[in-house]
Design a protein around this motif. Structure first.
Motif, PDB file in Angstrom:
ATOM      1  N   LEU A   1       0.797  -1.442   0.007  1.00  8.91           N
ATOM      2  CA  LEU A   1       0.193   0.012  -0.036  1.00  8.91           C
ATOM      3  C   LEU A   1       0.798   1.195  -0.111  1.00  8.91           C
ATOM      4  O   LEU A   1       1.753   1.421   0.941  1.00  8.91           O
ATOM      5  N   VAL A   2       0.605   2.174  -0.978  1.00  8.70           N
ATOM      6  CA  VAL A   2       1.650   3.300  -1.000  1.00  8.70           C
ATOM      7  C   VAL A   2       0.574   4.591  -1.013  1.00  8.70           C
ATOM      8  O   VAL A   2      -0.422   4.801  -1.671  1.00  8.70           O
ATOM      9  N   GLU A   3       0.460   5.361   0.184  1.00  5.58           N
ATOM     10  CA  GLU A   3      -0.023   6.749   0.369  1.00  5.58           C
ATOM     11  C   GLU A   3       0.392   8.006  -0.498  1.00  5.58           C
ATOM     12  O   GLU A   3       1.690   7.797  -0.749  1.00  5.58           O
ATOM     13  N   SER A   4      -0.387   8.644  -0.979  1.00 11.35           N
ATOM     14  CA  SER A   4       0.314   9.920  -1.561  1.00 11.35           C
ATOM     15  C   SER A   4      -0.744  10.735  -1.375  1.00 11.35           C
ATOM     16  O   SER A   4      -1.922  10.554  -1.101  1.00 11.35           O
ATOM     17  N   GLY A   5      -0.291  12.369  -1.614  1.00 13.57           N
ATOM     18  CA  GLY A   5      -1.381  13.446  -1.498  1.00 13.57           C
ATOM     19  C   GLY A   5      -1.276  14.164  -0.392  1.00 13.57           C
ATOM     20  O   GLY A   5      -2.122  15.006  -0.322  1.00 13.57           O
ATOM     21  N   GLY A   6      -0.311  13.996   0.499  1.00 20.64           N
ATOM     22  CA  GLY A   6      -0.490  14.895   1.656  1.00 20.64           C
ATOM     23  C   GLY A   6       0.006  15.989   1.451  1.00 20.64           C
ATOM     24  O   GLY A   6       0.810  16.076   0.457  1.00 20.64           O
ATOM     25  N   GLY A   7       0.317  17.161   2.208  1.00 24.20           N
ATOM     26  CA  GLY A   7       1.141  18.018   2.165  1.00 24.20           C
ATOM     27  C   GLY A   7       0.450  19.151   3.145  1.00 24.20           C
ATOM     28  O   GLY A   7      -0.156  18.881   4.288  1.00 24.20           O
ATOM     29  N   LEU A   8       0.880  20.267   3.146  1.00 22.69           N
ATOM     30  CA  LEU A   8       0.692  21.591   4.051  1.00 22.69           C
ATOM     31  C   LEU A   8      -0.572  22.260   3.427  1.00 22.69           C
ATOM     32  O   LEU A   8      -0.513  22.784   2.212  1.00 22.69           O
ATOM     33  N   VAL A   9      -1.467  22.491   4.079  1.00 24.91           N
ATOM     34  CA  VAL A   9      -2.631  23.327   3.630  1.00 24.91           C
ATOM     35  C   VAL A   9      -3.192  23.981   4.778  1.00 24.91           C
ATOM     36  O   VAL A   9      -3.037  23.993   5.994  1.00 24.91           O
TER      37      VAL A   9
ATOM     38  N   THR B   1       1.436   9.304   4.962  1.00 24.54           N
ATOM     39  CA  THR B   1       1.462  10.397   4.315  1.00 24.54           C
ATOM     40  C   THR B   1       1.176  11.732   5.153  1.00 24.54           C
ATOM     41  O   THR B   1       0.083  11.490   5.658  1.00 24.54           O
ATOM     42  N   GLN B   2       2.141  12.634   5.384  1.00 22.47           N
ATOM     43  CA  GLN B   2       1.629  13.484   6.171  1.00 22.47           C
ATOM     44  C   GLN B   2       0.806  14.695   5.639  1.00 22.47           C
ATOM     45  O   GLN B   2       1.085  15.286   4.640  1.00 22.47           O
ATOM     46  N   VAL B   3      -0.288  15.129   6.531  1.00 26.06           N
ATOM     47  CA  VAL B   3      -1.226  16.147   6.447  1.00 26.06           C
ATOM     48  C   VAL B   3      -1.046  17.093   7.467  1.00 26.06           C
ATOM     49  O   VAL B   3      -1.027  16.792   8.683  1.00 26.06           O
ATOM     50  N   THR B   4      -0.487  18.537   7.098  1.00 28.80           N
ATOM     51  CA  THR B   4      -0.370  19.523   8.092  1.00 28.80           C
ATOM     52  C   THR B   4      -1.480  20.454   7.760  1.00 28.80           C
ATOM     53  O   THR B   4      -1.228  21.227   6.661  1.00 28.80           O
ATOM     54  N   VAL B   5      -2.235  20.864   8.462  1.00 29.93           N
ATOM     55  CA  VAL B   5      -3.190  22.178   8.452  1.00 29.93           C
ATOM     56  C   VAL B   5      -2.718  23.358   9.114  1.00 29.93           C
ATOM     57  O   VAL B   5      -2.732  23.224  10.436  1.00 29.93           O
ATOM     58  N   SER B   6      -2.512  24.418   8.586  1.00 33.98           N
ATOM     59  CA  SER B   6      -1.977  25.552   9.284  1.00 33.98           C
ATOM     60  C   SER B   6      -3.479  26.302   9.664  1.00 33.98           C
ATOM     61  O   SER B   6      -4.252  26.423   8.854  1.00 33.98           O
ATOM     62  N   SER B   7      -3.212  27.133  10.577  1.00 31.41           N
ATOM     63  CA  SER B   7      -4.410  27.889  11.248  1.00 31.41           C
ATOM     64  C   SER B   7      -4.331  29.303  10.642  1.00 31.41           C
ATOM     65  O   SER B   7      -3.190  29.604   9.891  1.00 31.41           O
TER      66      SER B   7
END
Length: 118
Positions: free
Chosen positions: A4-12, A112-118
């Protein structure tokens, strides 16, 4: 064996959207793509279920903001997330858990890392 390979994460920014993908390969004929689900783990917290894993259900805490979908032809499961909040920041993992011929199998992607900034 299933990979299993995840992708699509990021900073938003908060309020934004992301679509995560989980591509399955290997002995996928023995693992219904419908068995694949999404989990997440925030720093200092336990891993928690987000969506899927035998259904298209989503956790109550993301209901209305997250949908899970599948493309059987591509052996890929997607997690569409919208109206993201800082508390959605986490590593997101896909998981395949199934029983075949009486034997239990459990596979995880690398996350995959998901980072949500305020």
């Amino acid at each position: 064996q299933v990979q299993l390979v995840e992708s699509g994460g990021g900073l938003v920014q908060a309020g934004g959207s992301l679509r995560l993908s989980c591509a399955a390969s290997g002995s996928t004929f023995s693992c219904s793509i419908n068995a694949i689900g999404w989990y997440r783990q925030a720093p200092g917290k336990e891993r928690e279920w987000v969506a899927g894993g035998g259904s298209t259900n989503v956790a109550d805490y993301v209901k209305g903001r997250v949908t899970i979908s599948r493309d059987n032809a591509k052996n890929t499961v997607y997690l569409q997330m919208s109206r993201l909040k800082p508390e959605d920041t986490a590593v997101y993992y896909c998981n395949a858990h199934y029983i075949l011929l009486g034997r239990e199998y459990n596979y995880w992607g690398q996350g995959t890392q998901v980072t949500v900034s305020s």
